[in-house]
Design a protein around this motif. Sequence first.
Motif, PDB file in Angstrom:
ATOM      1  N   PRO A 240       0.688  -1.444   0.055  1.00 56.26           N
ATOM      2  CA  PRO A 240       0.177  -0.098  -0.024  1.00 56.26           C
ATOM      3  C   PRO A 240       1.086   1.093   0.018  1.00 56.26           C
ATOM      4  O   PRO A 240       2.031   1.175   0.295  1.00 56.26           O
ATOM      5  N   ALA A 241       0.222   2.427  -0.235  1.00 62.36           N
ATOM      6  CA  ALA A 241       1.021   3.676  -0.214  1.00 62.36           C
ATOM      7  C   ALA A 241       1.562   4.154   1.212  1.00 62.36           C
ATOM      8  O   ALA A 241       2.426   4.813   1.075  1.00 62.36           O
ATOM      9  N   SER A 242       0.998   3.453   2.285  1.00 61.88           N
ATOM     10  CA  SER A 242       1.539   3.568   3.536  1.00 61.88           C
ATOM     11  C   SER A 242       2.667   2.728   3.683  1.00 61.88           C
ATOM     12  O   SER A 242       3.296   2.680   4.700  1.00 61.88           O
ATOM     13  N   GLY A 243       3.078   1.856   2.784  1.00 59.51           N
ATOM     14  CA  GLY A 243       4.189   0.980   2.883  1.00 59.51           C
ATOM     15  C   GLY A 243       4.079   0.049   4.120  1.00 59.51           C
ATOM     16  O   GLY A 243       3.163  -0.525   4.138  1.00 59.51           O
ATOM     17  N   LEU A 244       5.309  -0.298   4.887  1.00 58.56           N
ATOM     18  CA  LEU A 244       5.506  -1.547   5.591  1.00 58.56           C
ATOM     19  C   LEU A 244       5.449  -0.896   7.070  1.00 58.56           C
ATOM     20  O   LEU A 244       6.321  -1.424   7.832  1.00 58.56           O
ATOM     21  N   ASP A 245       5.103   0.220   7.369  1.00 55.37           N
ATOM     22  CA  ASP A 245       5.366   1.046   8.551  1.00 55.37           C
ATOM     23  C   ASP A 245       6.771   1.113   9.240  1.00 55.37           C
ATOM     24  O   ASP A 245       7.220   1.068  10.159  1.00 55.37           O
TER      25      ASP A 245
ATOM     26  N   PHE B 214      13.089  -3.830   4.188  1.00 52.16           N
ATOM     27  CA  PHE B 214      12.614  -4.820   3.124  1.00 52.16           C
ATOM     28  C   PHE B 214      13.805  -4.881   2.328  1.00 52.16           C
ATOM     29  O   PHE B 214      14.477  -4.018   1.670  1.00 52.16           O
ATOM     30  N   MET B 215      14.267  -6.250   1.797  1.00 48.51           N
ATOM     31  CA  MET B 215      15.095  -6.382   0.686  1.00 48.51           C
ATOM     32  C   MET B 215      14.588  -7.161  -0.492  1.00 48.51           C
ATOM     33  O   MET B 215      14.059  -8.303  -0.226  1.00 48.51           O
TER      34      MET B 215
ATOM     35  N   ARG C 139       7.016   2.187  -2.846  1.00 50.15           N
ATOM     36  CA  ARG C 139       6.187   2.312  -1.696  1.00 50.15           C
ATOM     37  C   ARG C 139       7.144   1.839  -0.383  1.00 50.15           C
ATOM     38  O   ARG C 139       6.237   2.095   0.632  1.00 50.15           O
ATOM     39  N   LEU C 140       7.896   1.223  -0.531  1.00 52.10           N
ATOM     40  CA  LEU C 140       8.646   0.647   0.744  1.00 52.10           C
ATOM     41  C   LEU C 140       8.917   1.918   1.465  1.00 52.10           C
ATOM     42  O   LEU C 140       9.669   2.900   0.889  1.00 52.10           O
ATOM     43  N   ASP C 141       8.744   1.747   2.656  1.00 49.55           N
ATOM     44  CA  ASP C 141       9.021   3.257   3.349  1.00 49.55           C
ATOM     45  C   ASP C 141      10.147   3.100   4.400  1.00 49.55           C
ATOM     46  O   ASP C 141      10.404   4.225   5.148  1.00 49.55           O
ATOM     47  N   GLY C 142      10.690   2.119   4.603  1.00 49.79           N
ATOM     48  CA  GLY C 142      11.909   1.995   5.575  1.00 49.79           C
ATOM     49  C   GLY C 142      13.071   1.628   4.844  1.00 49.79           C
ATOM     50  O   GLY C 142      13.402   1.884   3.725  1.00 49.79           O
ATOM     51  N   TRP C 143      14.047   1.304   5.449  1.00 50.82           N
ATOM     52  CA  TRP C 143      15.373   1.040   4.909  1.00 50.82           C
ATOM     53  C   TRP C 143      14.973  -0.374   3.934  1.00 50.82           C
ATOM     54  O   TRP C 143      14.249  -1.140   3.995  1.00 50.82           O
ATOM     55  N   LYS C 144      15.798   0.049   2.748  1.00 55.83           N
ATOM     56  CA  LYS C 144      15.253  -0.933   1.652  1.00 55.83           C
ATOM     57  C   LYS C 144      16.601  -0.993   0.761  1.00 55.83           C
ATOM     58  O   LYS C 144      17.443  -0.103   0.531  1.00 55.83           O
ATOM     59  N   ARG C 145      16.810  -2.235   0.211  1.00 48.91           N
ATOM     60  CA  ARG C 145      17.838  -2.568  -0.926  1.00 48.91           C
ATOM     61  C   ARG C 145      17.096  -3.316  -1.933  1.00 48.91           C
ATOM     62  O   ARG C 145      16.074  -4.289  -1.691  1.00 48.91           O
ATOM     63  N   TRP C 146      17.604  -2.772  -3.430  1.00 43.72           N
ATOM     64  CA  TRP C 146      17.124  -3.754  -4.586  1.00 43.72           C
ATOM     65  C   TRP C 146      18.282  -4.317  -5.388  1.00 43.72           C
ATOM     66  O   TRP C 146      19.220  -3.637  -5.855  1.00 43.72           O
TER      67      TRP C 146
END
Length: 396
Positions: free
Chosen positions: A283-288, A292-293, A314-321
């Motif tokens: 969702p637009a609100s992300g994962l709180d 997520f990687m 939309r991922l709203d925290g620390w993230k890597r692709w």
Amino acid sequence: MRLRGRTAVAALSAALLLATPVATAQALPGPAPAPAASAAGTVELPRPTGPYAVGTETLHLTDHSRTDPWVPESGDRELMVSLYYPARVGRPGATAPYMSTGEAEALLARLGLGDDAPALVSSLPTHARTGARTARGSFPLVLLSPGFGNPRATMTSLAEDLASRGYVVASVDHAYEAIGVAFPGGRILTCAACEAVETAPDEEAEQEVVKAVSTGRGADLSFVLDRLTGPRPAWEHSGMIDRRRVAAVGHSIGGSAAASTMLADPRVDAGVNMDGTFQERIPASGLDGRPFMMLGTASHSPGDDESWDEGWQRLDGWKRWIGVDGSGHSSFTDIPVLEDRMDVTLDPTVTLSTDRQVRITRDYVSAFLDQHLRGHHRPLLDGPTSGNPEVVFNRP
């Protein structure tokens, strides 16, 4: 190319669903085989790299609050769970079998790999020992979900390695979603969910099935978490699990399920999707704000799978692709080792050696978990490194 419709559904399924060992965009990958080792039967799962010995135990869990979605007449939802845990180094015990011959026969029947292939698969040497004494301490929990059609056994190398590094791993088989899984009573279940995809009348119906697999697995993993950390736990050693540190990790549709689990269950602190198209929109609100990687092949580069493009935004925290050049859809599983074992190559486009496929998967997944469940900064996740030239950090 953007993945959608039938192409997206095909990308979910590992090549264990194929009738013959041909190469496809999402086929089981494999480097050039090692004939001498295969013929001698000496190929084993790569050894775990952590300081702990590894113990294992199998649980049969039944969720009496849900009827099985694929075969309702079978009754309540059933799961098979292999637990891998940090154990004390010391008195040796018997190593757990990779899988039974019956499971291997069912797994390989549709690949036509020969009469000796089931024995080669079932006898693959592992490193986890049954009855091993648990290590002292409190350890994070990793919920592990395999690809569509793949039994949990195909995630054994990663599970053993994470346990050796100090994680309790619950590797889950979801009833009727894999080929060749033994349940109590001598039952080896078919993949009814796979058949539902294959017989769906149109793309919309296919998408409904695969989305149901992802969201259903989210409910499965939450149930496993309940049974491992709630009152009257199903596992006698559940006291070694730190319920405040939990991650969901999966391959293919299991990777989508990792996100589905996090969307439904705030107890899951972090997640990893290994090369799976997201079936449930973030969702637009992300994962709180939870980390997520996304770890995948070149076919999951920016612009190639719109679910990853949208998910990333939309991922709203620390993230890597993170992409891995030269890999294939099943490079993040045991399939490359099994190919060596059986002296076959199912995807000649894969250029990475088996060792590199295993190492990259183990190192980057464990680095992510160390950083976000243990609070240990891992420079490996900061950007490209000379020691891993195949690994690409996508920053769309």
